[in-house]
Scaffold this motif. Structure first.
Motif, mmCIF file in Angstrom:
data_model
loop_
_atom_site.group_PDB
_atom_site.id
_atom_site.type_symbol
_atom_site.label_atom_id
_atom_site.label_comp_id
_atom_site.label_asym_id
_atom_site.label_seq_id
_atom_site.Cartn_x
_atom_site.Cartn_y
_atom_site.Cartn_z
ATOM 1 N N GLU A 155 -0.585 1.697 -8.334
ATOM 2 C CA GLU A 155 -1.064 0.429 -8.293
ATOM 3 C C GLU A 155 -0.137 -0.490 -8.034
ATOM 4 N N HIS A 210 -10.403 6.012 -8.925
ATOM 5 C CA HIS A 210 -9.312 6.619 -7.810
ATOM 6 C C HIS A 210 -9.205 7.894 -8.159
ATOM 7 N N ALA A 237 -8.499 -2.314 -14.881
ATOM 8 C CA ALA A 237 -7.570 -1.658 -14.122
ATOM 9 C C ALA A 237 -7.554 -0.045 -14.328
ATOM 10 N N SER A 297 -5.288 3.264 -1.824
ATOM 11 C CA SER A 297 -4.335 2.486 -2.669
ATOM 12 C C SER A 297 -5.041 1.562 -3.499
ATOM 13 N N ARG A 298 -4.439 1.058 -4.821
ATOM 14 C CA ARG A 298 -5.196 0.049 -5.562
ATOM 15 C C ARG A 298 -4.387 -1.037 -5.616
ATOM 16 N N LEU A 299 -4.891 -2.375 -5.682
ATOM 17 C CA LEU A 299 -4.165 -3.551 -5.634
ATOM 18 C C LEU A 299 -4.784 -4.514 -6.637
ATOM 19 N N ARG A 300 -4.002 -4.625 -7.730
ATOM 20 C CA ARG A 300 -4.647 -5.656 -8.720
ATOM 21 C C ARG A 300 -4.136 -7.034 -8.628
ATOM 22 N N THR A 335 1.590 -1.606 -15.442
ATOM 23 C CA THR A 335 1.154 -1.160 -14.110
ATOM 24 C C THR A 335 0.788 0.298 -14.244
ATOM 25 N N LYS A 374 0.875 -1.322 0.227
ATOM 26 C CA LYS A 374 0.096 0.177 0.021
ATOM 27 C C LYS A 374 0.783 1.393 0.190
ATOM 28 N N TRP A 413 -10.896 1.107 -12.622
ATOM 29 C CA TRP A 413 -10.556 1.392 -11.026
ATOM 30 C C TRP A 413 -9.540 2.636 -11.035
ATOM 31 N N TRP A 414 -8.787 2.906 -11.883
ATOM 32 C CA TRP A 414 -7.841 3.891 -11.954
ATOM 33 C C TRP A 414 -8.620 5.195 -11.971
ATOM 34 N N CYS A 453 -8.604 -9.568 -11.116
ATOM 35 C CA CYS A 453 -8.377 -9.463 -12.463
ATOM 36 C C CYS A 453 -8.406 -10.680 -13.346
#
Length: 178
Positions: free
Chosen positions: A117, A91, A84, A102-105, A113, A64, A87-88, A76
């Motif tokens: 992310e 964000h 991606a 924070s984003r987690l794929r 990336t 994070k 959601w970006w 995903c």
């Protein structure tokens, strides 16, 4: 003193008691008989209190941006680049509160990336996993909400904004991260 003045004084005293006692009586009635309390849901996502904390998820590595960040973790499966990007954009739509998320794929997904992310992979597939799901996790790693594949991005944005508003940032949190 005349009788009219005495009556008027007593009425004023009763009105003063009523001003302070009525709200308490109404609040007690709302609690006891559930009057005037909405029963409808306000979040668009699903609550899953039985899901494990993020630390217990079978993932390769989780990163994070900040320790006090909320996390958007998305599984995903198909068309990773499109989800991606989606959601970006959510964000980025958070504006000045974007630094709190924070984003987690999760998954290989290929492609580049996106900024802000992180990518992780499943060691093993958990039984509670549903492909294409987005989870919102609190700063302690507890899943708060989950969304299916076809959720509208505006609904997710609205829920995240509400969560961030109800959980304000600590006054010196930005300085602490730096």
């Amino acid at each position: 003193m005349t009788d009219a003045r005495i009556v008027r004084s007593r009425l004023k005293l009763l009105a003063l008691f009523a001003v302070f006692a009525l709200p308490m009586a109404m609040a007690w009635g709302m609690v006891e008989w559930r009057l005037g309390i909405p029963d409808e849901r306000t979040a668009h996502g699903e609550l899953h209190p039985d899901l494990p904390r993020l630390a217990d998820w079978p993932l390769s590595r989780v990163a994070k941006d900040g320790a006090d960040d909320w996390l958007m973790a998305f599984d995903c499966t198909n068309d990773c680049a499109a989800s991606a990007d989606r959601w970006w954009r959510v964000h980025r739509a958070l504006g000045r509160d974007a630094h709190r998320v924070s984003r987690l794929r999760i998954g290989e997904g290929g492609g580049k990336t996106l900024p802000g992310e992180a990518i992780a992979t499943w060691h093993e597939m958990p039984t509670w996993r549903e492909p294409g799901t987005l989870w919102i996790l609190d700063p302690d790693g507890r899943p708060v909400l989950s969304y299916g594949e076809g959720v509208a991005a505006s609904n997710v944005l609205e829920d995240i904004e509400r969560l961030l508003k109800l959980n304000p940032e600590r006054p010196l949190a930005r300085l602490h991260d730096e």
